[in-house]
Design an enzyme around this catalytic site. Sequence first.
Site, PDB file in Angstrom:
ATOM      1  N   ARG A 108      45.971  37.243  42.418  1.00 43.77           N
ATOM      2  CA  ARG A 108      45.225  38.393  42.944  1.00 43.77           C
ATOM      3  C   ARG A 108      45.813  38.736  44.302  1.00 43.77           C
ATOM      4  O   ARG A 108      45.824  37.899  45.209  1.00 43.77           O
ATOM      5  CB  ARG A 108      43.733  38.062  43.044  1.00 43.77           C
ATOM      6  CG  ARG A 108      42.954  39.121  43.805  1.00 43.77           C
ATOM      7  CD  ARG A 108      41.459  38.977  43.679  1.00 43.77           C
ATOM      8  NE  ARG A 108      40.995  39.437  42.381  1.00 43.77           N
ATOM      9  CZ  ARG A 108      39.753  39.849  42.121  1.00 43.77           C
ATOM     10  NH1 ARG A 108      38.836  39.844  43.065  1.00 43.77           N
ATOM     11  NH2 ARG A 108      39.411  40.262  40.920  1.00 43.77           N
ATOM     12  N   HIS A 135      44.150  46.258  37.059  1.00 49.73           N
ATOM     13  CA  HIS A 135      43.254  45.127  36.809  1.00 49.73           C
ATOM     14  C   HIS A 135      43.147  44.907  35.294  1.00 49.73           C
ATOM     15  O   HIS A 135      42.117  45.189  34.675  1.00 49.73           O
ATOM     16  CB  HIS A 135      41.884  45.427  37.433  1.00 49.73           C
ATOM     17  CG  HIS A 135      41.019  44.226  37.646  1.00 49.73           C
ATOM     18  ND1 HIS A 135      41.414  42.938  37.332  1.00 49.73           N
ATOM     19  CD2 HIS A 135      39.751  44.103  38.141  1.00 49.73           C
ATOM     20  CE1 HIS A 135      40.435  42.091  37.641  1.00 49.73           C
ATOM     21  NE2 HIS A 135      39.420  42.776  38.131  1.00 49.73           N
ATOM     22  N   GLN A 138      40.225  43.019  33.522  1.00 52.99           N
ATOM     23  CA  GLN A 138      38.991  43.797  33.491  1.00 52.99           C
ATOM     24  C   GLN A 138      38.993  44.763  32.310  1.00 52.99           C
ATOM     25  O   GLN A 138      37.991  44.920  31.614  1.00 52.99           O
ATOM     26  CB  GLN A 138      38.845  44.577  34.812  1.00 52.99           C
ATOM     27  CG  GLN A 138      37.535  45.330  34.916  1.00 52.99           C
ATOM     28  CD  GLN A 138      36.343  44.384  35.005  1.00 52.99           C
ATOM     29  OE1 GLN A 138      36.347  43.452  35.792  1.00 52.99           O
ATOM     30  NE2 GLN A 138      35.318  44.621  34.196  1.00 52.99           N
ATOM     31  N   ASP A 239      32.890  52.369  39.916  1.00 53.87           N
ATOM     32  CA  ASP A 239      33.267  51.161  40.641  1.00 53.87           C
ATOM     33  C   ASP A 239      32.952  51.456  42.106  1.00 53.87           C
ATOM     34  O   ASP A 239      32.599  52.591  42.462  1.00 53.87           O
ATOM     35  CB  ASP A 239      34.774  50.893  40.428  1.00 53.87           C
ATOM     36  CG  ASP A 239      35.263  49.605  41.100  1.00 53.87           C
ATOM     37  OD1 ASP A 239      34.422  48.769  41.495  1.00 53.87           O
ATOM     38  OD2 ASP A 239      36.500  49.431  41.239  1.00 53.87           O
ATOM     39  N   CYS A 281      32.546  47.267  36.757  1.00 51.90           N
ATOM     40  CA  CYS A 281      33.235  45.966  36.740  1.00 51.90           C
ATOM     41  C   CYS A 281      32.568  44.943  37.657  1.00 51.90           C
ATOM     42  O   CYS A 281      32.790  43.747  37.499  1.00 51.90           O
ATOM     43  CB  CYS A 281      34.692  46.152  37.136  1.00 51.90           C
ATOM     44  SG  CYS A 281      34.888  46.755  38.836  1.00 51.90           S
ATOM     45  N   ARG A 308      34.420  38.919  30.738  1.00 56.19           N
ATOM     46  CA  ARG A 308      35.603  38.520  31.502  1.00 56.19           C
ATOM     47  C   ARG A 308      36.077  37.132  31.066  1.00 56.19           C
ATOM     48  O   ARG A 308      37.274  36.846  31.057  1.00 56.19           O
ATOM     49  CB  ARG A 308      35.298  38.539  33.008  1.00 56.19           C
ATOM     50  CG  ARG A 308      35.085  39.951  33.585  1.00 56.19           C
ATOM     51  CD  ARG A 308      36.367  40.770  33.496  1.00 56.19           C
ATOM     52  NE  ARG A 308      37.466  40.033  34.066  1.00 56.19           N
ATOM     53  CZ  ARG A 308      37.809  40.046  35.358  1.00 56.19           C
ATOM     54  NH1 ARG A 308      37.148  40.812  36.197  1.00 56.19           N
ATOM     55  NH2 ARG A 308      38.828  39.317  35.789  1.00 56.19           N
TER      56      ARG A 308
HETATM   57  N1   CP Z   1      35.279  42.519  38.388  1.00 60.76           N
HETATM   58  C1   CP Z   1      35.926  41.631  39.180  1.00 60.76           C
HETATM   59  O1   CP Z   1      37.145  41.493  39.153  1.00 60.76           O
HETATM   60  O2   CP Z   1      35.117  40.892  39.995  1.00 60.76           O
HETATM   61  P1   CP Z   1      35.615  39.859  41.118  1.00 60.76           P
HETATM   62  O3   CP Z   1      36.274  40.659  42.187  1.00 60.76           O
HETATM   63  O4   CP Z   1      34.344  39.199  41.568  1.00 60.76           O
HETATM   64  O5   CP Z   1      36.577  38.901  40.493  1.00 60.76           O
HETATM   65  N1  NVA Z   2      38.273  48.316  42.982  1.00 65.01           N
HETATM   66  C1  NVA Z   2      37.723  47.057  43.386  1.00 65.01           C
HETATM   67  C2  NVA Z   2      37.555  46.165  42.196  1.00 65.01           C
HETATM   68  C3  NVA Z   2      36.996  44.817  42.468  1.00 65.01           C
HETATM   69  C4  NVA Z   2      36.891  43.997  41.221  1.00 65.01           C
HETATM   70  C5  NVA Z   2      38.633  46.418  44.428  1.00 65.01           C
HETATM   71  O1  NVA Z   2      39.858  46.501  44.281  1.00 65.01           O
HETATM   72  O2  NVA Z   2      38.127  45.866  45.401  1.00 65.01           O
END
Ligand code: CP
Ligand code: NVA
Length: 326
Positions: A108, A135, A138, A239, A281, A308
Amino acid sequence: ATPRHLMSIADLTPSEFTSLVRNAAARKQTVKAGRTPTSLSTSLSGQTIAMMFSKRSTRTRVSTEAAVVMLGGHPMFLGKDDIQLGVNESLYDTSLVISSMTSCMVARVGPHSDVANLAEHSSVPVINALSDDFHPLQTIADFLTIHEAFPSSSKTGLGLNGLKVAWVGDSNNVLFDLAIGCVKAGVDISVASPKGYGIPDRMRQLITSSANGVDSPGRLAETTVPEEAIRGADILVTDTWISMGQESEKQKRLKAFEGYQITNSLAKRGGAKEGWKFMHCLPRHPEEVADEVFYSPRSLVFPEAENRLWAAVAALEGFVVNKGKL
Ligand code: CP
Ligand code: NVA
């Protein structure tokens, strides 16, 4: 041989995408029925999966760790204060070193080029656990959720052709992979974002070119008017308006997105289908969706979060156990 990586849903053919979603559904069924085959629970035994996270995470971290354990492997969580992920050491060096000792890197990151760099030099598969652009885990979970909410008799595809998704909010990483998935799965997607927060040209190109080779691809529509996007939609999705890394833009964004909150009255004004569902998400903030929707029977958000786990199982099996033969 060079390993196969999962950077984005764009890396998958429509049938590979379908298989990942169907495998996730199948694993969910078997494991929940208490019939976990030994072949599943030992498929990563003796193997370490490195989880390199430079940003916070609840779902991605928990689902990946749980999935690795379900497959008999060892998840090694490496947070941003644990290792030199792009800080104090090049991503090139990091990638060579970590991939020499593990079976997969789940990463990540901020800029997408960081995870792409890791992948380029890695001797093991790299799975994108969220970057500023994509992502994919997701999206696999989201399509499993849609598949469950809109069951079809199709034995091979997902049978979702003709459905319409409306995305109301920011054009971000979660949207981009979702939209690519929609195009590949024959689901129409209509996006409403304020002026200045729409889909960047290079992403629009990637989304629309995902239709290449698809029999009846989903269509992408864009507007600045939420009601317009919602018309005839089966699923409303949003989101956060402030993604990780955009914290300093909070005030500006809250102002720009005024009027974009998903509420029952917006859905009514826009003319969503009678049985419309809601997805997000998570993590969720109240500004993008009202409680009356988020905690209503229309809301799929908690099954979506649980999915997930099954998405992570399917991705690890596909990319690590089966080495990218999806
Ligand atoms: N939806 C998602 O990726 O959540 P987190 O950021 O908590 O992993
Ligand atoms: N768009 C958000 C998604 C988190 C799961 C971010 O990138 O923070």
